[in-house]
Write a protein that holds these residues in place. Sequence first.
Motif, PDB file in Angstrom:
ATOM      1  N   ILE A   1      79.832 112.239  45.114  1.00  0.00           N
ATOM      2  CA  ILE A   1      78.581 112.520  45.817  1.00  0.00           C
ATOM      3  C   ILE A   1      78.824 113.655  46.810  1.00  0.00           C
ATOM      4  N   SER A   2      77.757 114.080  47.445  1.00  0.00           N
ATOM      5  CA  SER A   2      77.866 115.022  48.565  1.00  0.00           C
ATOM      6  C   SER A   2      76.783 114.657  49.565  1.00  0.00           C
ATOM      7  N   LEU A   3      77.153 113.802  50.536  1.00  0.00           N
ATOM      8  CA  LEU A   3      76.194 113.314  51.519  1.00  0.00           C
ATOM      9  C   LEU A   3      76.682 113.613  52.930  1.00  0.00           C
ATOM     10  N   HIS A   4      75.808 114.239  53.704  1.00  0.00           N
ATOM     11  CA  HIS A   4      76.070 114.412  55.121  1.00  0.00           C
ATOM     12  C   HIS A   4      75.384 113.276  55.885  1.00  0.00           C
ATOM     13  N   TYR A   5      76.132 112.668  56.809  1.00  0.00           N
ATOM     14  CA  TYR A   5      75.614 111.618  57.675  1.00  0.00           C
ATOM     15  C   TYR A   5      75.565 112.174  59.092  1.00  0.00           C
ATOM     16  N   TYR A   6      74.355 112.332  59.618  1.00  0.00           N
ATOM     17  CA  TYR A   6      74.162 112.849  60.960  1.00  0.00           C
ATOM     18  C   TYR A   6      74.051 111.667  61.919  1.00  0.00           C
ATOM     19  N   LEU A   7      75.115 111.433  62.671  1.00  0.00           N
ATOM     20  CA  LEU A   7      75.211 110.276  63.555  1.00  0.00           C
ATOM     21  C   LEU A   7      74.828 110.719  64.962  1.00  0.00           C
ATOM     22  N   ARG A   8      73.536 110.583  65.260  1.00  0.00           N
ATOM     23  CA  ARG A   8      72.991 111.101  66.512  1.00  0.00           C
ATOM     24  C   ARG A   8      72.797 109.978  67.526  1.00  0.00           C
ATOM     25  N   THR A   9      72.977 110.310  68.786  1.00  0.00           N
ATOM     26  CA  THR A   9      72.761 109.331  69.833  1.00  0.00           C
ATOM     27  C   THR A   9      71.276 108.965  69.907  1.00  0.00           C
ATOM     28  N   PRO A  10      70.968 107.777  70.417  1.00  0.00           N
ATOM     29  CA  PRO A  10      69.551 107.430  70.606  1.00  0.00           C
ATOM     30  C   PRO A  10      68.813 108.453  71.463  1.00  0.00           C
ATOM     31  N   GLU A  11      69.509 109.035  72.442  1.00  0.00           N
ATOM     32  CA  GLU A  11      68.874 110.027  73.303  1.00  0.00           C
ATOM     33  C   GLU A  11      68.498 111.286  72.522  1.00  0.00           C
ATOM     34  N   THR A  12      69.350 111.698  71.591  1.00  0.00           N
ATOM     35  CA  THR A  12      69.035 112.862  70.767  1.00  0.00           C
ATOM     36  C   THR A  12      67.794 112.614  69.918  1.00  0.00           C
ATOM     37  N   VAL A  13      67.739 111.463  69.262  1.00  0.00           N
ATOM     38  CA  VAL A  13      66.592 111.158  68.404  1.00  0.00           C
ATOM     39  C   VAL A  13      65.317 111.029  69.234  1.00  0.00           C
ATOM     40  N   THR A  14      65.438 110.398  70.400  1.00  0.00           N
ATOM     41  CA  THR A  14      64.286 110.268  71.288  1.00  0.00           C
ATOM     42  C   THR A  14      63.759 111.639  71.701  1.00  0.00           C
ATOM     43  N   ALA A  15      64.657 112.569  71.984  1.00  0.00           N
ATOM     44  CA  ALA A  15      64.242 113.925  72.377  1.00  0.00           C
ATOM     45  C   ALA A  15      63.478 114.620  71.257  1.00  0.00           C
ATOM     46  N   HIS A  16      63.917 114.429  69.998  1.00  0.00           N
ATOM     47  CA  HIS A  16      63.211 115.045  68.874  1.00  0.00           C
ATOM     48  C   HIS A  16      61.846 114.391  68.658  1.00  0.00           C
ATOM     49  N   LEU A  17      61.751 113.080  68.874  1.00  0.00           N
ATOM     50  CA  LEU A  17      60.447 112.421  68.800  1.00  0.00           C
ATOM     51  C   LEU A  17      59.487 112.999  69.839  1.00  0.00           C
ATOM     52  N   LYS A  18      59.995 113.208  71.039  1.00  0.00           N
ATOM     53  CA  LYS A  18      59.166 113.772  72.107  1.00  0.00           C
ATOM     54  C   LYS A  18      58.693 115.174  71.747  1.00  0.00           C
ATOM     55  N   LYS A  19      59.595 115.998  71.183  1.00  0.00           N
ATOM     56  CA  LYS A  19      59.219 117.354  70.776  1.00  0.00           C
ATOM     57  C   LYS A  19      58.108 117.331  69.732  1.00  0.00           C
ATOM     58  N   ALA A  20      58.110 116.296  68.884  1.00  0.00           N
ATOM     59  CA  ALA A  20      57.097 116.175  67.834  1.00  0.00           C
ATOM     60  C   ALA A  20      55.805 115.543  68.335  1.00  0.00           C
ATOM     61  N   GLY A  21      55.766 115.168  69.607  1.00  0.00           N
ATOM     62  CA  GLY A  21      54.532 114.646  70.178  1.00  0.00           C
ATOM     63  C   GLY A  21      54.418 113.141  70.208  1.00  0.00           C
ATOM     64  N   PHE A  22      55.536 112.419  70.022  1.00  0.00           N
ATOM     65  CA  PHE A  22      55.511 110.958  70.054  1.00  0.00           C
ATOM     66  C   PHE A  22      55.830 110.424  71.445  1.00  0.00           C
ATOM     67  N   GLN A  23      55.330 109.238  71.723  1.00  0.00           N
ATOM     68  CA  GLN A  23      55.668 108.490  72.930  1.00  0.00           C
ATOM     69  C   GLN A  23      56.609 107.347  72.536  1.00  0.00           C
ATOM     70  N   THR A  24      57.823 107.363  73.040  1.00  0.00           N
ATOM     71  CA  THR A  24      58.769 106.294  72.734  1.00  0.00           C
ATOM     72  C   THR A  24      58.430 105.061  73.562  1.00  0.00           C
ATOM     73  N   GLN A  25      58.326 103.918  72.890  1.00  0.00           N
ATOM     74  CA  GLN A  25      57.928 102.685  73.550  1.00  0.00           C
ATOM     75  C   GLN A  25      59.086 101.721  73.785  1.00  0.00           C
TER      76      GLN A  25
END
Length: 223
Positions: free
Chosen positions: A175-199
């Motif tokens: 196979i050829s799979l990349h696993y992007y292991l991001r911190t919760p803070e990183t994912v939360t920041a991208h959600l915010k950039k996309a216009g989401f409110q983290t609950q």
Amino acid sequence: MTDPSTDTDFIQATSTSYDAIAPAYTDRHPDGLGHHPLERALLTAYAEQVREHTKAPVGDLGSGPGYVTARLHDLGVPVFGVDVSPRMVALAREAHPHLRFHVGTMTELDLPDETLGGITALYSIIHIPTDHLTAAFTEFRRVLVPGGHVLLSFQFQSRHADELIHLTERFGQDISLHYYLRTPETVTAHLKKAGFQTQAQVVREPLGEEKMARAFLLARKPL
């Protein structure tokens, strides 16, 4: 974390890799929620929120063998599954013939604007390159009704830095799979950039043979 994938080649690589391991993966994980009461509880709470807000369906993105889709259905949520791997979709249809699954990618959903009441993406955003993450979440926002909810889960190794793993073999298959292991803070920041409110954010430590912690994020599209 250096991101080696800046175009859509990652979609084809992910599809091909999961096609190769689909039967073995499904045999190993026929119900990935079976031994995880926290995950089941979070999914139950999510289903209650979605049911209270709208009757629009939920898209289970990266649905794999279909066990999350099936559990949401059992919780009274209208739901369908989407996966980038045709073989995974075929196996999900075989295991859950009463439910709808189709091939697609979460980065470009074949859905009209504001048609979903919710989105789940459990352990599936890990294959999206960081350069594409905000765009993927923006696509989530496009197809959600106002007030629609997103439930994400993903593995991570460090609370202090994002990491990247590349696997070339799983279940005896190339196979050829990349696993992007991001911190919760990183994912939360991208959600915010996309216009989401983290609950809500929940983190649990590895269980049994697991080697990585798990994070769960609940976010909402503003009304």
